[in-house]
Enzyme design. Structure first.
Site, PDB file in Angstrom:
ATOM      1  N   SER A  41      -2.281  -8.066  -3.221  1.00 37.72           N
ATOM      2  CA  SER A  41      -1.813  -9.511  -3.685  1.00 37.72           C
ATOM      3  C   SER A  41      -0.671  -9.887  -3.254  1.00 37.72           C
ATOM      4  CB  SER A  41      -2.021  -9.681  -5.177  1.00 37.72           C
ATOM      5  OG  SER A  41      -1.268  -8.863  -5.974  1.00 37.72           O
ATOM      6  N   GLY A  48       2.301   3.075  -5.026  1.00 39.76           N
ATOM      7  CA  GLY A  48       2.069   3.702  -6.386  1.00 39.76           C
ATOM      8  C   GLY A  48       1.159   3.110  -7.422  1.00 39.76           C
ATOM      9  N   LYS A  49       0.649   1.551  -6.925  1.00 36.36           N
ATOM     10  CA  LYS A  49       0.190   0.918  -7.964  1.00 36.36           C
ATOM     11  C   LYS A  49      -0.952   1.437  -8.723  1.00 36.36           C
ATOM     12  CE  LYS A  49      -1.034  -2.004  -4.737  1.00 36.36           C
ATOM     13  NZ  LYS A  49      -0.574  -1.133  -3.693  1.00 36.36           N
ATOM     14  N   SER A  50      -2.044   2.184  -7.971  1.00 38.75           N
ATOM     15  CA  SER A  50      -3.275   2.687  -8.845  1.00 38.75           C
ATOM     16  C   SER A  50      -2.891   3.930  -9.562  1.00 38.75           C
ATOM     17  CB  SER A  50      -4.272   3.047  -7.435  1.00 38.75           C
ATOM     18  OG  SER A  50      -4.633   2.238  -6.991  1.00 38.75           O
ATOM     19  N   SER A  72       0.825  -1.177  -0.135  1.00 37.45           N
ATOM     20  CA  SER A  72      -0.136   0.106   0.120  1.00 37.45           C
ATOM     21  C   SER A  72       0.911   1.245  -0.211  1.00 37.45           C
ATOM     22  CB  SER A  72      -1.074  -0.074   1.241  1.00 37.45           C
ATOM     23  OG  SER A  72      -1.878   1.076   1.344  1.00 37.45           O
ATOM     24  N   GLY A  73       0.540   2.329  -0.866  1.00 40.79           N
ATOM     25  CA  GLY A  73       1.513   3.280  -1.051  1.00 40.79           C
ATOM     26  C   GLY A  73       2.570   3.290  -1.939  1.00 40.79           C
TER      27      GLY A  73
END
Length: 200
Positions: free
Chosen positions: A109, A40-42, A37-38
């Site tokens: 994931s 940068g995936k999105s 989380s954090g």
């Protein structure tokens, strides 16, 4: 459950994946972006989708948070629920791939075996694993949703990287140092890989 499965049959349709690929002029497949989380995936998924759209490539984004607000809203964060979250996401992605789309999945994931399960659902060459490799200290400093702060305060159980494990991909197709690259650079790296290694 056995009786239900025995009474269900997969239906094939006249317009196949191959026909869609021919119509759109590119392959369909999955770009699966994993990371803390954090990491940068999105943001990377959004920029990649924009780049593909500008090149008239039919693409769709399946974002982990969005899925948990809808399709996967009944799931928690136990290891079993996380595995089911990955399975459902992969099944949804597979339906889009069948319709000729290039699917961008942005999903923590965290367990390698679960990502391998997802990959096994697709044909050879259809699944590109991308690791958004970002040190947890940087992710925690960014903390765009305030999740690390809550996890440190023990307000969120089973939080990946703090109280639940994250298993980095052992052999990803693409490793992005997402703490060093801009969002455009990261998405551009994926674009370059797709053009060099697939029929996009």
């Amino acid at each position: 459950m056995t009786d239900q499965v025995n009474n269900v049959k997969w239906h094939s349709y006249t317009v196949t994946k191959e026909l869609y690929n021919r119509r759109f002029g590119h392959m369909s497949g999955v770009v699966w972006i994993t990371g803390l989380s954090g990491s940068g995936k999105s943001s990377i998924a959004n920029e990649l989708n924009t780049m593909l759209y500008e090149r008239q490539i039919h693409s769709v984004v399946l974002d982990g948070d969005n899925l948990r607000l809808g399709l996967n809203k009944d799931l928690g964060f136990s290891s079993e629920d996380r595995r089911e979250n990955v399975r459902r996401t992969a099944e949804a992605a597979k339906l889009f791939v069948q319709s000729g789309a290039l699917v961008i999945v942005a999903l923590v994931s965290p367990i390698e075996a679960d990502r391998a399960m997802a990959k096994a659902m697709f044909e050879e060459g259809e699944f590109v694993e991308v690791y958004a490799d970002c040190p947890i200290a940087v992710c925690e400093q960014r903390d765009p949703k305030g999740l690390y702060k809550k996890a440190r305060a023990q307000e969120i159980p089973h939080f990946t990287g703090i109280t639940a494990p994250y298993e980095p991909p052992s052999n990803p197709d693409i490793r992005l140092s997402s703490d060093l690259l801009s969002i455009k650079q990261a998405a551009g790296t994926i674009m370059y890989y797709l053009f060099e290694n697939t029929s996009v």
